[in-house]
Every structure is written in C-alpha cells, then in structure tokens.
Write an enzyme that holds these catalytic residues in place. Structure first.
Site, PDB file in Angstrom:
ATOM      1  N   CYS A  85       0.851  -1.187   0.000  1.00 20.98           N
ATOM      2  CA  CYS A  85       0.000   0.000   0.000  1.00 20.98           C
ATOM      3  C   CYS A  85       0.884   1.234   0.000  1.00 20.98           C
ATOM      4  O   CYS A  85       1.813   1.341   0.814  1.00 20.98           O
ATOM      5  CB  CYS A  85      -0.902  -0.010   1.229  1.00 20.98           C
ATOM      6  SG  CYS A  85      -1.881   1.492   1.420  1.00 20.98           S
ATOM      7  N   CYS A  88       0.638   3.094   3.594  1.00 15.63           N
ATOM      8  CA  CYS A  88       1.169   2.593   4.871  1.00 15.63           C
ATOM      9  C   CYS A  88       2.173   1.455   4.734  1.00 15.63           C
ATOM     10  O   CYS A  88       2.637   0.925   5.741  1.00 15.63           O
ATOM     11  CB  CYS A  88       0.031   2.163   5.776  1.00 15.63           C
ATOM     12  SG  CYS A  88      -0.806   0.652   5.228  1.00 15.63           S
ATOM     13  N   CYS A 133      -7.026  -1.039   1.768  1.00  9.38           N
ATOM     14  CA  CYS A 133      -5.953  -1.556   2.604  1.00  9.38           C
ATOM     15  C   CYS A 133      -6.515  -1.819   4.001  1.00  9.38           C
ATOM     16  O   CYS A 133      -7.201  -0.976   4.566  1.00  9.38           O
ATOM     17  CB  CYS A 133      -4.811  -0.543   2.663  1.00  9.38           C
ATOM     18  SG  CYS A 133      -3.539  -0.945   3.882  1.00  9.38           S
ATOM     19  N   CYS A 136      -4.628   0.957   6.703  1.00 12.61           N
ATOM     20  CA  CYS A 136      -4.898   2.407   6.682  1.00 12.61           C
ATOM     21  C   CYS A 136      -6.232   2.768   6.036  1.00 12.61           C
ATOM     22  O   CYS A 136      -6.632   3.926   6.059  1.00 12.61           O
ATOM     23  CB  CYS A 136      -3.759   3.155   5.993  1.00 12.61           C
ATOM     24  SG  CYS A 136      -3.683   2.917   4.198  1.00 12.61           S
ATOM     25  N   CYS A 156      -8.536  -5.171  -9.512  1.00  9.74           N
ATOM     26  CA  CYS A 156      -8.145  -4.119 -10.438  1.00  9.74           C
ATOM     27  C   CYS A 156      -7.682  -2.923  -9.597  1.00  9.74           C
ATOM     28  O   CYS A 156      -8.493  -2.258  -8.964  1.00  9.74           O
ATOM     29  CB  CYS A 156      -9.348  -3.767 -11.301  1.00  9.74           C
ATOM     30  SG  CYS A 156      -8.964  -2.715 -12.695  1.00  9.74           S
TER      31      CYS A 156
END
Length: 168
Positions: A85, A88, A133, A136, A156
């Site tokens: 991510c 984070c 995510c 976060c 996607c």
C-alpha cells in the site's frame, strides 16, 4: 402516457432487483467482518495524509478516486517482489499474483491473506465490490469475478495506490 409507462417499468425493474442488491450488500459485509482481525489500524488526520501523500495519491487513497487507465508504470512491472500500500506499506500482493488483464490497471488474481477489506460500492448505480488496505483504509480499487484461475477474481488496482518492492 409513455412517460408513465417508462417510470412504471423502471420502478418494476428496481423492485425486482432489490433482493439481489440486499444479498450483495449482506455478502459484502460478511466478508469484511471475517477478515483482518489481526491487522493493527493506522489512523491519521486528513492533514497528516495530505503531508504524507502526493495530491494524486491522496485523491485515490483517501477520496476513492481512480487514475486513468494505462497510466501506471506498474502495468509493465514483471520483476519478482511485493506490492505494498502506498499509504502505509502493508504488503497487499505478491508478484506471482499479478497478471495482464488488458484493462489498463495493475491486476491481481488474489491478495495476501488479511491485507484488504471490502465494501459495496454503488457510485455507478450498479453494485461493485470496492477494496481498501486493511491497515490504513486506503482505497485500492475494485474486485470483479472475471479473473483467471485459481480464484476467478480480478483485483483491479490503481497503480498510484501501490509501491513495488523488488525481491533482492
């Protein structure tokens, strides 16, 4: 008369679709609640996120935006490694999970266990599954049921929502 007929037909179609929409929403909430019980959440203020991210990343991760298709360098990334991510650094995908979907966004057929949470998205009026995510809450993209085996899923992803860490 034609206007009334059109409205009646539209309302009838909507009423027929209600049970499917409710089942979709309930299914989405079930999958979200079963996942991610061990991931410690990261909560930053809007100002902290704006300082940490580029404006384009902020738009995607915090405002659930979407980048233009075929704009991400990660579409052509072929090396072994991990996709994390961008907000984070939580690992979300292994390079082995990536494939070329032809859609213009980095696509994966699976996620790292407990890395993402899902929710129903009706922004385009039709129900879609949005994923974020697990640490976060940063918006990553949407998952569809048209991917390859073994899962049949296509995650996607917005390229700007990811960082690629090559295997050394």
């Amino acid at each position: 008369m034609k206007r009334r007929t059109l409205l009646s037909a539209g309302l009838g179609a909507f009423c027929i679709a209600i049970p499917s929409i409710i089942a979709f929403i309930l299914g989405m909430e079930e999958s979200k609640s079963e996942e991610n019980k061990s991931i410690k959440k990261l909560n930053l203020t809007q100002a902290q996120w704006k300082k940490k991210l580029t404006p384009a990343q902020y738009h995607i991760l915090r405002e659930e935006g979407t980048e233009k298709p075929f704009s991400s360098a990660l579409n052509n990334e072929k090396r072994k490694g991990i996709y994390t991510c961008a907000g984070c650094d939580l690992p979300l995908f292994k390079s082995e999970m990536k494939y070329d979907s032809g859609t213009g966004w980095p696509s994966f057929y699976d996620t790292i266990t407990q890395a993402v949470e899902t929710k129903a998205d009706f922004k385009l009026l039709i129900p879609r599954t949005e994923y974020h995510c697990a640490r976060c809450g940063g918006h990553q993209g949407h998952v569809f049921n048209d991917g390859p085996k073994p899962t049949g899923k296509r995650y996607c992803n917005n390229g700007l929502a990811l960082k690629f860490i090559p295997k050394t």
